[in-house]
Design an enzyme around this catalytic site. Structure first.
Site, PDB file in Angstrom:
ATOM      1  N   ARG A 265      -2.440   1.463  -7.056  1.00 41.87           N
ATOM      2  CA  ARG A 265      -1.161   1.882  -6.486  1.00 41.87           C
ATOM      3  C   ARG A 265      -0.387   2.641  -7.562  1.00 41.87           C
ATOM      4  O   ARG A 265      -0.546   2.393  -8.757  1.00 41.87           O
ATOM      5  CB  ARG A 265      -0.359   0.668  -6.019  1.00 41.87           C
ATOM      6  CG  ARG A 265      -1.079  -0.204  -4.997  1.00 41.87           C
ATOM      7  CD  ARG A 265      -0.310  -1.501  -4.751  1.00 41.87           C
ATOM      8  NE  ARG A 265      -0.978  -2.348  -3.771  1.00 41.87           N
ATOM      9  CZ  ARG A 265      -1.888  -3.281  -4.074  1.00 41.87           C
ATOM     10  NH1 ARG A 265      -2.244  -3.466  -5.353  1.00 41.87           N
ATOM     11  NH2 ARG A 265      -2.437  -4.020  -3.129  1.00 41.87           N
TER      12      ARG A 265
ATOM     13  N   LYS B 238      -0.002  -6.801  -7.232  1.00 42.73           N
ATOM     14  CA  LYS B 238       1.015  -7.569  -6.530  1.00 42.73           C
ATOM     15  C   LYS B 238       0.916  -9.044  -6.895  1.00 42.73           C
ATOM     16  O   LYS B 238      -0.173  -9.586  -7.063  1.00 42.73           O
ATOM     17  CB  LYS B 238       0.858  -7.390  -5.016  1.00 42.73           C
ATOM     18  CG  LYS B 238       1.227  -5.988  -4.528  1.00 42.73           C
ATOM     19  CD  LYS B 238       1.175  -5.910  -3.019  1.00 42.73           C
ATOM     20  CE  LYS B 238       1.655  -4.556  -2.518  1.00 42.73           C
ATOM     21  NZ  LYS B 238       1.626  -4.465  -1.041  1.00 42.73           N
TER      22      LYS B 238
ATOM     23  N   HIS C  55      -0.277   7.486  -2.131  1.00 49.27           N
ATOM     24  CA  HIS C  55      -1.097   6.576  -1.334  1.00 49.27           C
ATOM     25  C   HIS C  55      -2.249   7.309  -0.647  1.00 49.27           C
ATOM     26  O   HIS C  55      -3.266   6.691  -0.323  1.00 49.27           O
ATOM     27  CB  HIS C  55      -0.232   5.836  -0.306  1.00 49.27           C
ATOM     28  CG  HIS C  55      -0.410   4.353  -0.367  1.00 49.27           C
ATOM     29  ND1 HIS C  55      -0.144   3.612  -1.506  1.00 49.27           N
ATOM     30  CD2 HIS C  55      -0.858   3.459   0.553  1.00 49.27           C
ATOM     31  CE1 HIS C  55      -0.407   2.340  -1.272  1.00 49.27           C
ATOM     32  NE2 HIS C  55      -0.844   2.216  -0.040  1.00 49.27           N
TER      33      HIS C  55
ATOM     34  N   ARG D 187      -5.049   6.978  -2.916  1.00 46.56           N
ATOM     35  CA  ARG D 187      -5.611   5.621  -2.812  1.00 46.56           C
ATOM     36  C   ARG D 187      -6.495   5.514  -1.566  1.00 46.56           C
ATOM     37  O   ARG D 187      -7.591   4.940  -1.602  1.00 46.56           O
ATOM     38  CB  ARG D 187      -4.464   4.610  -2.769  1.00 46.56           C
ATOM     39  CG  ARG D 187      -4.879   3.144  -2.668  1.00 46.56           C
ATOM     40  CD  ARG D 187      -3.647   2.284  -2.931  1.00 46.56           C
ATOM     41  NE  ARG D 187      -3.753   0.927  -2.416  1.00 46.56           N
ATOM     42  CZ  ARG D 187      -4.295  -0.096  -3.085  1.00 46.56           C
ATOM     43  NH1 ARG D 187      -4.814   0.105  -4.292  1.00 46.56           N
ATOM     44  NH2 ARG D 187      -4.314  -1.303  -2.563  1.00 46.56           N
TER      45      ARG D 187
ATOM     46  N   HIS E 165      -6.756  -5.910  -2.351  1.00 50.04           N
ATOM     47  CA  HIS E 165      -6.305  -6.424  -1.058  1.00 50.04           C
ATOM     48  C   HIS E 165      -6.595  -7.925  -0.975  1.00 50.04           C
ATOM     49  O   HIS E 165      -7.696  -8.368  -1.299  1.00 50.04           O
ATOM     50  CB  HIS E 165      -7.034  -5.723   0.095  1.00 50.04           C
ATOM     51  CG  HIS E 165      -6.619  -4.309   0.302  1.00 50.04           C
ATOM     52  ND1 HIS E 165      -7.401  -3.377   0.962  1.00 50.04           N
ATOM     53  CD2 HIS E 165      -5.490  -3.644  -0.058  1.00 50.04           C
ATOM     54  CE1 HIS E 165      -6.771  -2.220   0.996  1.00 50.04           C
ATOM     55  NE2 HIS E 165      -5.618  -2.358   0.386  1.00 50.04           N
TER      56      HIS E 165
ATOM     57  N   TYR F 213     -10.240   1.324   6.708  1.00 50.43           N
ATOM     58  CA  TYR F 213     -10.875   2.513   6.138  1.00 50.43           C
ATOM     59  C   TYR F 213     -12.256   2.762   6.723  1.00 50.43           C
ATOM     60  O   TYR F 213     -12.791   3.864   6.594  1.00 50.43           O
ATOM     61  CB  TYR F 213     -10.970   2.384   4.617  1.00 50.43           C
ATOM     62  CG  TYR F 213      -9.631   2.322   3.942  1.00 50.43           C
ATOM     63  CD1 TYR F 213      -8.792   3.434   3.921  1.00 50.43           C
ATOM     64  CD2 TYR F 213      -9.184   1.155   3.331  1.00 50.43           C
ATOM     65  CE1 TYR F 213      -7.553   3.382   3.311  1.00 50.43           C
ATOM     66  CE2 TYR F 213      -7.949   1.090   2.717  1.00 50.43           C
ATOM     67  CZ  TYR F 213      -7.140   2.206   2.712  1.00 50.43           C
ATOM     68  OH  TYR F 213      -5.911   2.148   2.112  1.00 50.43           O
TER      69      TYR F 213
END
Length: 314
Positions: free
Chosen positions: A147, A171, A243, A246, A269, A278
């Protein structure tokens, strides 16, 4: 009312360990809710009713906000009232019978391998210290799928060019050690050898930040967005965002035959369902379809499939 909002935001930071960007999003959502309530002459949380919250939801829809934005704002309000009832600030939660709106999940946009190659080659057409830095950032972003917030947070000691690895904090403080390909490693070496020291002279003090702006300070997310926007305009890619790179990384990895779980780990993720979106994309989703990935795209991580699983540090 602001006092309770600030207490809630501190709770998110101190007890739930949410990132600064997530907390900023909560602040924006709750500030809009407060503004809406003030327009209805409501200035105390215990006076807010189910009808007021429902009216806010309807107002967002009438103003044609995206379904994802409406869902996020409703979720923020519901979380806030859960906090208020838990602290005894309000006796009854007015959001109890408010359902979270369904989100129309659009397929993410991805570049073709040819478009990626054109973007990655663009900075060095007119090499300057800043554009050599840009080349390193773009190569690293595409080679790892990080990110943009993770990219600009990198420090010099997060890069190991002997092992061709980058240590990334994602995150909720989750750490990933990501392999990088030869193109990204070369771009980083050139940045270290040529540009970084020149950029660092703009600051009176040393910094551990990996990517620096022209003043020698850590480059910000907003700064990177402006840089990418400039290159997007040169290439005629009006909807290019960090993004999108990404997304392109994920799509090209899967199209090259990498395992879904491997790509999930690389992207950081927590849920496989987030990565599965995806699988609905291929190169035909772009304007210039390709039967096979371009050379740089096919070596996206510089590793074979069985090496791509990235263990999360405890």
């Amino acid at each position: 009312m602001n006092e309770q909002v600030e207490a809630f935001l501190r709770h998110l930071a101190d007890e739930r360990n949410l990132s600064a960007n997530t907390i900023a999003a909560y602040r924006t959502d709750l500030e809009q809710f407060c503004e809406f309530l003030h327009g209805r002459r409501l200035f105390a949380w215990h006076d807010v009713t189910h009808d007021d919250v429902l009216a806010f939801l309807i107002d967002l829809r009438e103003r044609r906000y995206a379904s994802s934005t409406v869902a996020r704002r409703v979720a923020a309000v519901k979380s806030f009232f859960t906090f208020l009832t838990g602290r005894g600030i309000v006796q009854r939660d007015p959001t109890e019978r408010i359902d979270s709106p369904k989100v129309d999940r659009d397929l993410p946009r991805a570049l073709t391998p040819r478009q990626v190659d054109e973007l990655l080659e663009l900075p060095l057409r007119s090499p300057t210290p800043e554009r050599i830095r840009d080349k390193a950032m773009l190569e690293l972003l595409y080679a790892t799928g990080v990110r943009v917030s993770e990219l600009v947070a990198l420090n010099v000691n997060d890069v190991d060019l002997e092992r061709n690895e980058v240590r990334c904090i994602g995150k909720n403080g989750r750490v990933r050690v990501l392999p990088i390909n030869g193109s990204a490693a070369t771009a980083l070496e050139e940045y270290f050898d040529i540009s970084r020291n020149q950029l660092a002279r703009g600051s009176g003090s040393s910094t551990e930040a990996l990517f620096l702006n022209h003043r020698g300070k850590r480059l910000t997310r907003q700064g990177f967005w402006l840089i990418l926007k400039q290159y997007a305009e040169e290439l005629g890619l009006s909807d290019l965002t960090p993004h999108v790179l990404r997304h392109s990384f994920a799509v090209h990895m899967l199209n090259a035959g990498f395992d879904l779980r491997a790509v999930q780990e690389l992207l950081g993720h927590t849920s496989i369902s987030t990565t599965q979106i995806y699988t609905h994309l291929n190169h035909e989703s772009s304007h210039t379809p390709h039967a096979h990935p371009a050379p740089r795209a096919s070596e996206v991580n510089g590793v074979r499939d069985e090496q791509a699983l990235v263990p999360e540090e405890k």
